[in-house]
Design an enzyme around this catalytic site. Structure first.
Site: not given
Ligand SMILES: Cc1ncc(COP(=O)(O)O)c(C=O)c1O
Length: 377
Positions: A178, A180-183
């Site tokens: 999603y 805002t996730k780190s990838i």
């Protein structure tokens, strides 16, 4: 000053990879998805990864692949995003909440056995904000009672605890890509598993239960397909995968920057009596997905709004989900059912945490938090 709640890390290389796919003929699930799945499973140290359209889809399909259905019960945490419990509802099962540990916000593994009934079929722990749950204990309980374990690892791609990575002890682990996730590829997800049979089932379930995907149907001489089970339309496409695989190469470097920012926050708030924060346990690597501060419940919203007025992007992750209208009305949960999760949900504020935060922005956030929390008494 205006500080965004989140900024992604998509690079020109990632964009070029996605553009290349868009100039090609094959946009849906194909070569790039397979390449991403291979790289992602390698990074996690697991045997299989299956690309899907979200972590919600990953949770839904994992529950189906583990045979969870109508009238079953699945033990989970109320301190999570609603996707966790909603996915249990999607298969017709009942989420049974267990309270969390005050130190980490994760499901309290010592309370799980008391919640097991003859209907219990699985445990669905969530590695909150990137700190892993006690997977050794959870696996032990699951084995004793013949339960599946599905990990919600939406926050925890980079995590490790006592040498255990997400997906290592669970039947499956579910990841989110999603925004805002780190990838990220905007929306996306993946399931990891070491179980060959589950992996094969997931590949079918993500595409209507069809026995062959488009790449297999059209690559050579046309081959007929069959529908072997009822599936969903959750397959990751080549554009999403192409955006993701080069981000994977920078994942540790980006994690290190977030780790440094978190340590700076912890140092800056350690003498502030009005602010608490969760603990990263010894022998643990938190994925450092989010940094949350805990303030007095009666002051939380005022602190939140004042930080916003100072131009800082903030969020609440999460208000305890058993108190949301749907779960209250469906299962009769009340305030007092899970007091630790409730207190945390009433106290928590998420502040910005991403590699693009500048040192100047970090100082501004620290100063604002210390000032606002000392004034809001
Ligand atoms: C703990 C947790 N589980 C599941 C999800 C669902 O992820 P997705 O938006 O990829 O469906 C999220 C989303 O942020 C989450 O935070």
């Amino acid at each position: 000053m205006r500080i965004e709640f989140h900024k992604h890390n998509i690079s020109q290389q990632d964009i070029d990879n996605a553009t290349e796919v868009m100039h090609s003929i094959f946009l849906t699930t194909g070569e790039q998805v397979s390449e991403f799945e291979r790289k992602f499973s390698q990074y996690l140290g697991c045997r299989h990864a299956v690309g899907v359209t979200s972590c919600t889809a990953a949770l839904h399909l994992s529950l189906l692949a583990c045979g969870i259905g109508t009238s079953d019960e699945v033990i989970t945490t109320p301190m999570t995003f609603i996707a966790t419990a909603n996915s249990i509802m999607h298969v017709g099962a009942r989420p049974v909440f267990v309270d969390v540990e005050p130190k980490t916000g994760n499901i309290n593994a010592d309370l799980i056995e008391a919640a097991i009934t003859p209907r219990t079929k699985a445990i669905l722990p969530v590695h909150l904000y990137g700190q892993m749950c006690d997977m050794r204990k959870i696996r032990q309980i699951a084995d004793k009672h013949g339960l599946a374990v599905i990990e919600d690892a939406a926050h925890a791609i980079e995590a490790m605890r006592d040498g255990v990575r997400p997906g290592e002890l669970g039947d499956t682990a579910c990841f989110s890509f999603y925004a805002t996730k780190s990838i990220t590829c905007g929306e996306g997800g993946a399931i990891s598993t070491n179980n060959e049979e589950i992996a094969e089932k997931l590949e079918r379930l993500r595409l209507h239960g069809m026995s062959k995907g488009a790449a297999e149907r059209y690559a050579k001489k046309y081959e007929h397909w069959d529908m072997e089970m009822l599936g969903w339309k959750y397959n990751m496409d080549n554009i999403q995968a192409a955006l993701l695989f080069s981000q994977l190469e920078r994942i540790e470097q980006n994690w290190q920057r977030r780790e440094n920012i978190c340590r700076g926050y912890e140092e800056a708030f350690k003498d502030n009596k009005n602010v608490a924060y969760l603990t990263v346990l010894p022998n643990s690597k938190s994925a450092r997905h989010m940094f949350t501060i805990l303030v007095h419940p009666e002051k939380r919203d005022r602190v939140l709004w004042q930080l916003q007025e100072k131009g800082i992007g903030v969020a609440v992750n999460y208000r305890a989900i058993h108190l949301l209208t749907f779960y209250r009305q469906t299962f009769g949960y009340k305030r007092g059912s899970f007091p630790i999760a409730e207190r945390m949900g009433d106290s928590t504020i998420t502040i910005p945490l991403y590699p693009k935060l500048t040192d100047k922005e970090i100082s501004y956030i620290v100063q604002a938090v210390n000032q606002v929390t000392s004034q809001c008494v």
